[in-house]
Design a protein around this motif. Sequence first.
Motif, PDB file in Angstrom:
ATOM      1  N   SER A 195       0.775  -0.996  -0.318  1.00 19.58           N
ATOM      2  CA  SER A 195      -0.403  -0.018   0.136  1.00 19.58           C
ATOM      3  C   SER A 195       0.808   1.457   0.314  1.00 19.58           C
ATOM      4  CB  SER A 195      -0.782  -0.278   1.283  1.00 19.58           C
ATOM      5  OG  SER A 195      -1.730   0.873   1.156  1.00 19.58           O
ATOM      6  N   VAL A 196       0.442   2.437  -1.058  1.00 14.42           N
ATOM      7  CA  VAL A 196       0.800   3.440  -1.240  1.00 14.42           C
ATOM      8  C   VAL A 196       0.802   3.917   0.861  1.00 14.42           C
ATOM      9  CG1 VAL A 196       0.946   5.911  -2.134  1.00 14.42           C
ATOM     10  CG2 VAL A 196       0.721   3.454  -3.109  1.00 14.42           C
ATOM     11  N   SER A 197      -0.244   3.908   0.999  1.00 19.51           N
ATOM     12  CA  SER A 197      -0.411   4.279   2.617  1.00 19.51           C
ATOM     13  C   SER A 197       1.015   4.098   2.980  1.00 19.51           C
ATOM     14  CB  SER A 197      -1.506   4.434   3.054  1.00 19.51           C
ATOM     15  OG  SER A 197      -2.734   4.702   2.604  1.00 19.51           O
ATOM     16  N   PHE A 198       0.681   2.725   3.503  1.00 19.57           N
ATOM     17  CA  PHE A 198       2.472   1.954   4.406  1.00 19.57           C
ATOM     18  C   PHE A 198       3.175   3.097   4.127  1.00 19.57           C
ATOM     19  CE2 PHE A 198      -0.620  -1.413   4.471  1.00 19.57           C
ATOM     20  CZ  PHE A 198      -1.262  -1.108   5.946  1.00 19.57           C
ATOM     21  N   LEU A 199       4.022   2.928   2.920  1.00 20.88           N
ATOM     22  CA  LEU A 199       5.209   3.895   2.312  1.00 20.88           C
ATOM     23  C   LEU A 199       5.619   4.902   2.602  1.00 20.88           C
ATOM     24  CD1 LEU A 199       7.974   2.683   0.638  1.00 20.88           C
ATOM     25  CD2 LEU A 199       6.170   4.124  -1.836  1.00 20.88           C
ATOM     26  N   ILE A 200       4.157   5.402   2.853  1.00 17.24           N
ATOM     27  CA  ILE A 200       4.153   7.437   2.935  1.00 17.24           C
ATOM     28  C   ILE A 200       4.648   7.080   4.364  1.00 17.24           C
ATOM     29  CG2 ILE A 200       3.226   8.984   3.427  1.00 17.24           C
ATOM     30  CD1 ILE A 200       1.370   8.561   0.947  1.00 17.24           C
ATOM     31  N   LEU A 201       3.581   6.729   5.599  1.00 13.22           N
ATOM     32  CA  LEU A 201       4.483   6.607   6.563  1.00 13.22           C
ATOM     33  C   LEU A 201       5.839   6.313   6.959  1.00 13.22           C
ATOM     34  CD1 LEU A 201       1.038   5.228   7.956  1.00 13.22           C
ATOM     35  CD2 LEU A 201       1.509   7.881   7.733  1.00 13.22           C
ATOM     36  N   ILE A 202       6.191   4.609   6.175  1.00 11.85           N
ATOM     37  CA  ILE A 202       7.507   4.055   6.789  1.00 11.85           C
ATOM     38  C   ILE A 202       8.825   5.286   6.343  1.00 11.85           C
ATOM     39  CG2 ILE A 202       9.159   2.990   5.356  1.00 11.85           C
ATOM     40  CD1 ILE A 202       6.974   0.942   5.011  1.00 11.85           C
ATOM     41  N   LEU A 203       8.723   6.396   4.784  1.00 16.20           N
ATOM     42  CA  LEU A 203       9.347   7.583   4.723  1.00 16.20           C
ATOM     43  C   LEU A 203       9.289   8.514   5.705  1.00 16.20           C
ATOM     44  CD1 LEU A 203       8.811   7.566   0.698  1.00 16.20           C
ATOM     45  CD2 LEU A 203      10.632   6.492   2.253  1.00 16.20           C
ATOM     46  N   ALA A 204       8.396   8.840   5.958  1.00 18.92           N
ATOM     47  CA  ALA A 204       8.410   9.849   7.080  1.00 18.92           C
ATOM     48  C   ALA A 204       8.981   9.123   8.489  1.00 18.92           C
ATOM     49  CB  ALA A 204       6.557  10.136   7.218  1.00 18.92           C
ATOM     50  N   ALA A 205       8.687   7.711   8.846  1.00 20.52           N
ATOM     51  CA  ALA A 205       9.516   7.528  10.333  1.00 20.52           C
ATOM     52  C   ALA A 205      10.422   7.762   9.166  1.00 20.52           C
ATOM     53  CB  ALA A 205       8.268   6.274  10.547  1.00 20.52           C
ATOM     54  N   CYS A 206      11.176   7.293   8.608  1.00 18.41           N
ATOM     55  CA  CYS A 206      12.470   7.150   8.409  1.00 18.41           C
ATOM     56  C   CYS A 206      13.642   8.775   8.561  1.00 18.41           C
ATOM     57  CB  CYS A 206      13.267   6.677   7.123  1.00 18.41           C
ATOM     58  SG  CYS A 206      12.749   4.749   7.362  1.00 18.41           S
ATOM     59  N   PHE A 207      12.218   9.674   8.003  1.00 21.63           N
ATOM     60  CA  PHE A 207      12.786  11.445   7.726  1.00 21.63           C
ATOM     61  C   PHE A 207      12.829  11.895   9.184  1.00 21.63           C
ATOM     62  CE2 PHE A 207      12.278  15.149   8.419  1.00 21.63           C
ATOM     63  CZ  PHE A 207      13.232  16.373   7.271  1.00 21.63           C
ATOM     64  N   GLY A 208      12.357  10.522   9.823  1.00 23.36           N
ATOM     65  CA  GLY A 208      12.812  11.508  11.882  1.00 23.36           C
ATOM     66  C   GLY A 208      12.985  11.344  12.332  1.00 23.36           C
ATOM     67  N   LEU A 209      13.647   9.697  12.270  1.00 27.70           N
ATOM     68  CA  LEU A 209      14.830   8.895  12.301  1.00 27.70           C
ATOM     69  C   LEU A 209      16.205   9.867  12.198  1.00 27.70           C
ATOM     70  CD1 LEU A 209      13.812   5.445  12.059  1.00 27.70           C
ATOM     71  CD2 LEU A 209      14.099   6.562  14.716  1.00 27.70           C
ATOM     72  N   MET A 210      16.551   9.966  10.485  1.00 25.10           N
ATOM     73  CA  MET A 210      17.631  10.244  10.312  1.00 25.10           C
ATOM     74  C   MET A 210      17.967  11.522  11.273  1.00 25.10           C
ATOM     75  SD  MET A 210      18.693   9.060   7.692  1.00 25.10           S
ATOM     76  CE  MET A 210      19.870   9.783   6.889  1.00 25.10           C
ATOM     77  N   ASN A 211      16.630  12.663  11.273  1.00 25.19           N
ATOM     78  CA  ASN A 211      17.181  14.250  12.162  1.00 25.19           C
ATOM     79  C   ASN A 211      16.960  14.008  13.450  1.00 25.19           C
ATOM     80  OD1 ASN A 211      17.386  16.055  10.028  1.00 25.19           O
ATOM     81  ND2 ASN A 211      15.200  14.330   9.006  1.00 25.19           N
ATOM     82  N   LEU A 212      16.912  12.951  14.161  1.00 25.34           N
ATOM     83  CA  LEU A 212      17.102  13.043  15.989  1.00 25.34           C
ATOM     84  C   LEU A 212      18.680  12.242  16.346  1.00 25.34           C
ATOM     85  CD1 LEU A 212      13.705  11.063  16.783  1.00 25.34           C
ATOM     86  CD2 LEU A 212      14.655  13.218  17.190  1.00 25.34           C
ATOM     87  N   LYS A 213      19.378  11.551  15.989  1.00 21.82           N
ATOM     88  CA  LYS A 213      20.825  11.537  16.140  1.00 21.82           C
ATOM     89  C   LYS A 213      21.123  10.616  15.333  1.00 21.82           C
ATOM     90  CE  LYS A 213      20.955   8.518  20.204  1.00 21.82           C
ATOM     91  NZ  LYS A 213      20.926   8.307  21.302  1.00 21.82           N
ATOM     92  N   PHE A 214      22.543  10.427  15.452  1.00 18.61           N
ATOM     93  CA  PHE A 214      23.130   9.522  14.083  1.00 18.61           C
ATOM     94  C   PHE A 214      23.335   8.224  14.317  1.00 18.61           C
ATOM     95  CE2 PHE A 214      26.599  12.567  14.342  1.00 18.61           C
ATOM     96  CZ  PHE A 214      26.268  13.719  13.234  1.00 18.61           C
ATOM     97  N   SER A 215      22.834   7.449  15.245  1.00 14.77           N
ATOM     98  CA  SER A 215      22.326   5.567  15.795  1.00 14.77           C
ATOM     99  C   SER A 215      20.904   5.779  15.135  1.00 14.77           C
ATOM    100  CB  SER A 215      22.363   5.548  17.200  1.00 14.77           C
ATOM    101  OG  SER A 215      21.864   6.613  17.685  1.00 14.77           O
ATOM    102  N   ALA A 216      20.347   6.686  15.253  1.00 12.46           N
ATOM    103  CA  ALA A 216      19.027   6.410  14.795  1.00 12.46           C
ATOM    104  C   ALA A 216      18.604   5.929  13.235  1.00 12.46           C
ATOM    105  CB  ALA A 216      17.869   7.629  14.924  1.00 12.46           C
TER     106      ALA A 216
END
Length: 327
Positions: free
Chosen positions: A228-249
């Motif tokens: 589902s494209v809906s799931f893909l949108i949410l995966i990318l959103a969560a990954c973006f958040g992780l990328m910008n929190l800390k290096f290990s994330a």
Amino acid sequence: MNRIDPKLIAFRVGSSALLLYVGLMAGALISLRLNFPLPVWSFTGLVIFGLASWLFFRKESCTSVESVGYAILPPLLALSCLWIGTWSQELFFDAIWYHHDGVYQFVSGWNPYSGSVEESKTAYCADYINHFPKGHWALGALAYQLFTSIEAGKGFNLFLIWGVFLSAPFLLKKIFNLNDFWAWVGALILALNPVATQNLFTFYADGPVASLSSLALLHLFAYFKERSVSFLILILAACFGLMNLKFSAALIGLLIGLLAFVASFKGIENEQIKERALGILLFAGLALILADWHPYIANWQQKGHPLFPVSKPDFFKEDNYPGNFVG
């Protein structure tokens, strides 16, 4: 008239909460890139949240009234959580030392694209402020602007805990075919995981990392079940958040994003494969240029490594902490 599954309603509200969190973070980081002042950051974030919500709920086949309803609830929940964050005093060392300092730097008008902050203008943590991911502090600055309290930013941890709890029942049902009771029990366990709850009353980034990791993995497993494209949108959103929190994330987010990219080459038609692959690559490119240039590309240019200063062999020695700590 068909009754809507409560788990689906909760999932859509939880998904909207994730999009709001990431939208505000993206808005703040892009505003830094474009040299917008702090008062504009919230507006930019809400515009991104609106566009992402429109795309998500369009894929969910929601009516306009439903979409507006799902989009209104998360901001109200976020404000409540940030207000609750002001009730407690920060006691954790690193949170007071450099996390709060990062927030104060943004509130005072500092922009990493205009130059590095000097050591003397920090709590002796210039390497951290200049070279660490800045999404967490940018959100803290937005919370500070709203409540004039450095403590308000802690509320984003509680907000994401709610996001996990609301999203998980529907996802657990889809992934493991659980009945309603165990789906909600599983959601409660995931939302109240030890890392998130331990950091509930602190501005450490670990709590949001735990919640975003849970959401990213749940949506990834659901995407394995249904492309589902809906799931893909949410995966990318969560990954973006992780990328910008800390290096290990960031490493966690990068791995999950790559798995979603690979999964997009199976189980769907060839034309859709091209669209999704290009969509993921376009999203990653825009994120890197508009939001993630600091710290990753800037670190590479200035220090020869995207993960500086943790790339230094002696980074984790205790003598890196300041003897003249000020908080």
